[in-house]
Design an enzyme around this catalytic site. Structure first.
Site, short mmCIF file in Angstrom:
data_model
loop_
_atom_site.label_atom_id
_atom_site.label_comp_id
_atom_site.label_asym_id
_atom_site.label_seq_id
_atom_site.Cartn_x
_atom_site.Cartn_y
_atom_site.Cartn_z
N TRP A 39 -21.53 -36.70 -56.44
CA TRP A 39 -22.36 -36.63 -55.24
C TRP A 39 -23.09 -35.29 -55.21
O TRP A 39 -22.52 -34.26 -55.54
CB TRP A 39 -21.47 -36.75 -54.00
N ASP A 42 -27.38 -30.53 -50.67
CA ASP A 42 -28.26 -29.36 -50.53
C ASP A 42 -28.43 -28.54 -51.79
O ASP A 42 -27.45 -28.22 -52.48
CB ASP A 42 -27.70 -28.41 -49.47
N GLN A 58 -24.88 -28.35 -53.72
CA GLN A 58 -23.68 -28.91 -53.13
C GLN A 58 -23.26 -30.13 -53.95
O GLN A 58 -24.08 -31.01 -54.24
CB GLN A 58 -23.93 -29.33 -51.69
N TRP A 66 -19.48 -38.32 -50.25
CA TRP A 66 -19.23 -36.93 -49.90
C TRP A 66 -17.74 -36.60 -50.03
O TRP A 66 -16.87 -37.39 -49.65
CB TRP A 66 -19.70 -36.67 -48.47
N SER A 102 -23.03 -24.71 -48.07
CA SER A 102 -24.32 -24.20 -48.50
C SER A 102 -24.47 -22.69 -48.33
O SER A 102 -23.84 -22.07 -47.48
CB SER A 102 -25.44 -24.90 -47.73
N ASP A 170 -24.45 -21.91 -43.67
CA ASP A 170 -25.71 -21.77 -44.41
C ASP A 170 -26.26 -20.34 -44.41
O ASP A 170 -27.38 -20.09 -43.95
CB ASP A 170 -26.78 -22.72 -43.83
N TRP A 307 -30.01 -38.36 -45.24
CA TRP A 307 -29.16 -39.45 -44.79
C TRP A 307 -29.97 -40.68 -44.38
O TRP A 307 -29.48 -41.79 -44.39
CB TRP A 307 -28.31 -38.99 -43.62
#
Length: 313
Positions: A39, A42, A58, A66, A102, A170, A307
């Protein structure tokens, strides 16, 4: 600092090399970075280091859904042909036991510095989990990275009043006049996003500088993936707002990526927005970040798809 390869990182590196040889794989795109297996979401750590362009992402190697986030790693000389490098980060410390989320990267002398969000889960009395997100640093040589023993270097104790301990992630890191700066997104007391700013002289000890900008429920709800750069005399704050309603400012409902163009107030150190520009009008561009090359180009990369585009996965 010399890295000790943990069992978690060694497993990920071994799996990403061996598993594609054992499984039936779909064709990979020619001009987009894709993981060897598993998977991806980001893009992270987009940066130039020792004359090469590095990109992390990611990554959950072990399934196509995920899972606890790792950092995959590639490098390039031209942004077209990418060389797979060993996975850079795996969730293997107390500060990031549920995932290395991230972040960004900078080159500093001979060091390649990664700033990322470490996530931990704690058991609640009712049997549920409480999640905490916090800022972590790793330093490396372009292949192997050592996580600072001081991680998390920024945690919930350094949040402003009313700030969420769950939605705090992030980090964007940069260095200016011998000081390291970091902005990270957070959900504020009003339930919408805000950008928090921190400063450090040594990457280990950080001070809270203040709220750099706040959504105040005017551009979606939660903000993600901040980037900040100079463009002429202006500053550009790049953000990915979630839960946008309607079609205001050219944005579509749901998740977007936007440029906020403005300036920095000299007295307060806060961002003063002058205009907003969508980075992309489609549904499948998100979590963008930029880097400046040594020859002065500003390069932007984003995540395809989001998504809303389940067909892609």
């Amino acid at each position: 600092m010399k890295q000790t390869i943990t069992p978690e990182l060694a497993r990920a590196r071994k799996y990403e090399l061996e598993a594609p040889q054992k499984k039936k794989m779909l064709p990979k795109p020619l001009f987009h970075v894709a993981p060897p297996i598993g998977w991806v979401n980001d893009p992270n750590g987009f940066s130039e280091y020792q004359g090469e362009f590095h990109l992390f992402y990611q990554y959950y190697p072990y399934d196509t859904v995920w899972g606890p986030m790792h950092w995959g790693h590639v490098k390039s000389a031209d942004f077209v042909k990418w060389q797979l490098l060993p996975a850079a980060l795996a969730p293997d410390t107390e500060a990031d036991s549920f995932g290395c989320f991230s972040g960004t990267a900078i080159s500093h002398g001979t060091d390649h510095i990664l700033a990322y969000a470490g996530v931990v889960r704690e058991n609640a009395p009712d049997g549920s989990f409480k999640e905490r997100q916090q800022m972590c640093i790793a330093v490396g040589d372009g292949t192997d990275y050592v996580k600072l023993p001081e991680n998390p270097v920024i945690d919930e104790k350094m949040l402003p009043e009313g700030a969420s301990k769950v939605d705090f992630r992030d980090p964007k890191i940069w260095e200016e006049d011998g000081t390291f700066y970091l902005i990270a997104v957070n959900r504020g007391a009003d339930g919408s996003g805000q950008v928090l700013k921190y400063a450090s002289g040594d990457l280990k000890n950080w001070t809270f500088e203040g709220i750099y900008d706040a959504c105040k429920n005017r551009i979606g709800r939660m903000w993600e993936c901040p980037d900040l750069f100079d463009l002429g005399e202006k500053k550009v704050l790049l953000l990915s707002p979630q839960e946008v309603q309607g079609q205001a400012n050219g944005l579509h409902p749901g998740d977007n990526t936007v440029f906020l163009v403005g300036r920095e107030d000299a007295s307060s150190g806060t961002f003063l927005e002058e205009c907003l520009q969508p980075a992309d009008y489609g549904l499948d561009f998100y979590a963008a970040q930029t880097m400046e090359t040594s020859d002065g180009r500003r390069i932007l990369i984003g995540w395809l798809a989001t998504w809303a585009c389940n067909w892609f996965t």
